[in-house]
Design an enzyme around this catalytic site. Sequence first.
Site, short mmCIF file in Angstrom:
data_model
loop_
_atom_site.label_atom_id
_atom_site.label_comp_id
_atom_site.label_asym_id
_atom_site.label_seq_id
_atom_site.Cartn_x
_atom_site.Cartn_y
_atom_site.Cartn_z
N TYR A 38 7.61 -0.59 -2.08
CA TYR A 38 6.56 -1.59 -2.26
C TYR A 38 7.14 -3.00 -2.24
O TYR A 38 6.58 -3.90 -1.60
CB TYR A 38 5.84 -1.30 -3.58
CG TYR A 38 4.71 -2.23 -3.91
CD1 TYR A 38 3.48 -2.13 -3.25
CD2 TYR A 38 4.83 -3.18 -4.93
CE1 TYR A 38 2.43 -2.97 -3.58
CE2 TYR A 38 3.78 -4.01 -5.26
CZ TYR A 38 2.58 -3.91 -4.59
OH TYR A 38 1.53 -4.73 -4.92
N LYS A 67 6.18 -5.90 0.42
CA LYS A 67 5.59 -7.16 -0.01
C LYS A 67 6.50 -8.36 0.30
O LYS A 67 6.02 -9.45 0.57
CB LYS A 67 5.25 -7.11 -1.50
CG LYS A 67 4.08 -6.17 -1.82
CD LYS A 67 2.84 -6.53 -1.02
CE LYS A 67 1.59 -5.82 -1.53
NZ LYS A 67 0.40 -6.13 -0.70
#
Length: 267
Positions: free
Chosen positions: A158, A162
């Site tokens: 993640y 991001k």
Amino acid sequence: MGTMDGRVAIVSGSGRGIGRAIALKLASEGASVVVNDLDAGPAADTVAAIGAAGGRAVACVGSVTDEGFAERFTGAAVEHFGGLDIIVNNAGYTWDTVIQKMTDEQWHTILDVHLTASFKILRAALPHFRANPVPYHRKVVNISSTSGYYGNLGQVNYAAAKAGMIGLTKTLAKEWGRYRVNVNAVAFGYVLTRMTEATAADNATLPIDGRDIKVGLNPEKAAMASKIIPLGRPGTPEEAAGAVYALCLPETDYVSGQCLVVDGARV
């Protein structure tokens, strides 16, 4: 008169949570919105809420990772509302574990849903932008996270996705300035959504794209929120939407290539 009158927006992952709040905010200011969700029910609920408030919206149901989705999503804006002015790449979720336990599937799934899908949506939008110039600035807001800025334990996939959203944002801001498109990102910290309201101790899961994904925060971290966030609490989806809305306003026409951190001054 709304600040978004005459604009057309697409918001991925807008059937629930932050995405729903973004869609409702843009619509409340006059934008016509293409709502997206994996599931037809939440997408229809958001469309209905916008319609009940006097706005205009249609649903584009499906996974942002599906083959051909990007063209279908951007095309829905042109087909139903005659144009495309605002893109909010919001869809995504977490699938956490430490790196030694993370599978290739976990890694690729999270990068695909956050980063690759956003890239494809933006690529699909460019021909429309180039062929249909407008006398105002179009807006792109990519949703990042403080995990992408600073890292976070158990979120290597993640955090990488991001962080990639920030790089995508900064590069497209340079490439698309000539088309009068502002490209910015928003990095959210702790915001209350269905992904964060449960605690990890509850062993809560959510069915997402055919998988049962474990959700929730470490109970100790959740309990410490009021102490580690200077504003004393997590953010709300409506507050998160406000940051996105601000980057869609004409008042931010000279703001591009930036990542706005929205975390209550936690970091």
